[in-house]
Design a protein around this motif. Structure first.
Motif, short mmCIF file in Angstrom:
data_model
loop_
_atom_site.label_atom_id
_atom_site.label_comp_id
_atom_site.label_asym_id
_atom_site.label_seq_id
_atom_site.Cartn_x
_atom_site.Cartn_y
_atom_site.Cartn_z
N ALA A 77 0.81 -1.22 0.00
CA ALA A 77 0.00 0.00 0.00
C ALA A 77 0.84 1.27 0.00
N LEU A 78 2.10 1.19 0.38
CA LEU A 78 2.89 2.41 0.61
C LEU A 78 3.12 3.20 -0.67
N PHE A 79 3.62 2.55 -1.71
CA PHE A 79 3.98 3.33 -2.90
C PHE A 79 2.78 3.94 -3.62
N PRO A 80 1.68 3.18 -3.89
CA PRO A 80 0.57 3.82 -4.61
C PRO A 80 0.00 5.02 -3.86
N ARG A 81 -0.06 4.97 -2.54
CA ARG A 81 -0.57 6.11 -1.79
C ARG A 81 0.39 7.29 -1.90
N PHE A 82 1.67 7.00 -1.86
CA PHE A 82 2.68 8.04 -2.04
C PHE A 82 2.54 8.68 -3.42
N ALA A 83 2.41 7.87 -4.46
CA ALA A 83 2.31 8.39 -5.83
C ALA A 83 1.04 9.21 -6.01
N LEU A 84 -0.07 8.73 -5.47
CA LEU A 84 -1.34 9.45 -5.63
C LEU A 84 -1.33 10.81 -4.94
N PHE A 147 -5.69 -2.30 -6.48
CA PHE A 147 -5.76 -0.84 -6.42
C PHE A 147 -7.05 -0.38 -5.75
N LEU A 148 -8.16 -0.99 -6.12
CA LEU A 148 -9.45 -0.61 -5.55
C LEU A 148 -9.47 -0.84 -4.03
N LYS A 149 -8.83 -1.89 -3.58
CA LYS A 149 -8.81 -2.20 -2.15
C LYS A 149 -7.89 -1.26 -1.38
N LEU A 150 -6.70 -1.00 -1.92
CA LEU A 150 -5.70 -0.22 -1.19
C LEU A 150 -5.91 1.29 -1.33
N CYS A 151 -6.58 1.71 -2.39
CA CYS A 151 -6.80 3.14 -2.64
C CYS A 151 -8.29 3.40 -2.83
N ALA A 152 -9.07 2.91 -1.88
CA ALA A 152 -10.52 2.98 -2.00
C ALA A 152 -11.05 4.41 -1.98
N ASP A 153 -10.27 5.34 -1.46
CA ASP A 153 -10.72 6.73 -1.38
C ASP A 153 -10.61 7.47 -2.71
N ARG A 154 -10.00 6.85 -3.72
CA ARG A 154 -9.84 7.48 -5.03
C ARG A 154 -10.82 6.89 -6.04
N LYS A 155 -11.67 7.73 -6.59
CA LYS A 155 -12.58 7.31 -7.64
C LYS A 155 -11.83 7.17 -8.97
N ILE A 156 -12.27 6.23 -9.78
CA ILE A 156 -11.68 6.03 -11.11
C ILE A 156 -12.64 6.59 -12.14
N ARG A 157 -12.20 7.60 -12.91
CA ARG A 157 -13.06 8.16 -13.94
C ARG A 157 -13.13 7.23 -15.15
N CYS A 158 -11.98 6.71 -15.57
CA CYS A 158 -11.98 5.76 -16.69
C CYS A 158 -10.66 5.01 -16.70
N LEU A 159 -10.60 3.96 -17.50
CA LEU A 159 -9.37 3.20 -17.67
C LEU A 159 -9.01 3.20 -19.15
N LEU A 160 -7.82 3.71 -19.46
CA LEU A 160 -7.33 3.77 -20.83
C LEU A 160 -6.45 2.55 -21.10
N ALA A 161 -6.64 1.95 -22.26
CA ALA A 161 -5.82 0.78 -22.60
C ALA A 161 -5.83 0.57 -24.10
N ASP A 162 -4.77 -0.07 -24.58
CA ASP A 162 -4.64 -0.37 -26.00
C ASP A 162 -5.42 -1.64 -26.33
N ARG A 163 -5.41 -2.00 -27.61
CA ARG A 163 -6.24 -3.12 -28.09
C ARG A 163 -5.78 -4.48 -27.58
N GLU A 164 -4.63 -4.54 -26.90
CA GLU A 164 -4.20 -5.79 -26.27
C GLU A 164 -5.11 -6.17 -25.11
N PHE A 165 -5.74 -5.16 -24.49
CA PHE A 165 -6.48 -5.38 -23.26
C PHE A 165 -7.99 -5.44 -23.54
N ILE A 166 -8.39 -6.57 -24.11
CA ILE A 166 -9.78 -6.77 -24.50
C ILE A 166 -10.25 -8.12 -23.98
#
Length: 354
Positions: A77-84, A147-166
């Motif tokens: 949990a430490l790094f993602p909270r630091f980065a956010l 991410f949803l569990k460790l950073c539950a206080d941050r809403k996600i507006r959208c997820l961007l991804a290329d055509r590999e992620f289908i």
């Protein structure tokens, strides 16, 4: 007694990072030394960094401490909270992508979740894949769930991804978690009840034209909108999204920020591919070090850009990115140690205290 501003950078940075990374004091010492060393040397090769780290003992002792450090991962949990903490408050736009290289016959394949941030995406969390090539849906889902569990206080507006992620399971997962996709589709993807290939739906597009399918349709078993456009090189973009077409087209263009991040971590910055490490926990620990150094360089670059006039090219972007501005400035200060450089470095660290 010395004031904080006159202390060596290692001591000052360690103090600044302590609240964000409340780990064992000995581990924090090596962590701080490594961050400074990778900036100074622009390499992640531990054998080379042993001559740069501000640690006591012989070269052999220092190298052994670095090798022990990367064997143990950080609490997740430490790094993602630091980065956010460096992003403005409010919903975030996430980017999912991979970066990979080979060391001999061994693949180092990182599935990386990052967030849109000022021309570069900021790394948040990652998974080391045990193989080359694309990720499986269940691995992506596990990463997003962490991410949803460790950073539950941050809403996600959208997820961007290329055509590999289908895929049907993946799109259903995003829908169930209320995450709006902004994902490029391959030309073979089918839409609608009749399974029409998307390339056939958007035939004969002109360069620069944006065409929108007139209603929501089924895409990988989820109700979404779909639009298409063609660039000057003739490449087609088929985009699955929610909401309105043009804002999502502009948002998807920000996915390239992750390519800037990969370049900064690798050839244009810290040369991450040069590491001889392949074990997941060791690569992950090293990636945490490099990611903190990356964020510090970007934050410093913003300060430098405000103080000095930087050349802007015809396309409107700076000739030198804020990352390179900051990295060059920090490296110069570290390579020319003095009371003045230490004081300057101390002024560039308070934001780490979060």
């Amino acid at each position: 007694m010395k004031t904080l501003r006159s202390r060596p950078p290692h001591d000052t940075l360690q103090t600044a990072l302590r609240s964000a990374f409340p780990v064992d004091a000995r581990r924090l010492v090596v962590f701080t030394a490594l961050i400074l060393a990778v900036i100074q040397a622009r390499t992640v090769v531990l054998y080379s960094l042993k001559t740069h780290v501000a640690l006591p003992g012989s070269l052999t002792t220092r190298y052994q401490r670095l090798c022990r450090f990367v064997q143990f991962p950080f609490p997740e949990a430490l790094f993602p909270r630091f980065a956010l903490s460096f992003l403005p408050p409010g919903p975030v736009d996430l980017i999912l992508d991979r970066t990979n290289w080979k060391l001999g016959q061994q693949d180092v394949n990182i599935l990386l979740l990052s967030a849109v941030w000022n021309g570069f995406s900021v790394p948040l969390m990652w998974t080391l894949l045990p193989h080359g090539g694309a990720s499986h849906s269940c691995v992506r889902e596990a990463l997003v769930e962490r991410f949803l569990k460790l950073c539950a206080d941050r809403k996600i507006r959208c997820l961007l991804a290329d055509r590999e992620f289908i895929g049907q399971h993946w799109f259903r997962f995003l829908d169930q978690h209320g995450i709006a996709p902004c994902i490029r589709l391959p030309a073979r993807a089918t839409i609608g009840a009749h399974g029409m290939p998307v390339w056939a739906v958007f035939k004969n597009l002109q360069v620069g034209e944006v065409r929108v399918w007139h209603r929501q349709t089924r895409i990988y078993d989820v109700n979404l909108r779909v639009a298409a456009t063609k660039n000057a090189a003739g490449d087609m973009l088929y985009l699955a999204y929610r909401g309105h077409a043009l804002p999502n087209m502009r948002r998807y263009a920000l996915r390239w920020q992750t390519e800037n991040l990969h370049a900064a971590l690798k050839t244009r910055g810290f040369n991450l591919e040069d590491t001889g490490l392949t074990r997941p926990e060791r690569v992950s620990s090293l990636l945490t070090v490099v990611s903190v150094a990356f964020i510090w360089a970007c934050v410093t670059g913003e300060v430098v850009a405000r103080r000095t006039a930087t050349k802007v090219k015809k396309h409107g972007h700076r000739a030198v990115s804020v990352f390179r501005l900051g990295l060059d400035h920090l490296q110069d200060l570290l390579l020319h140690p003095s009371g003045a450089s230490w004081r300057t470095l101390s002024t560039l660290m308070p934001r780490f205290e979060g």
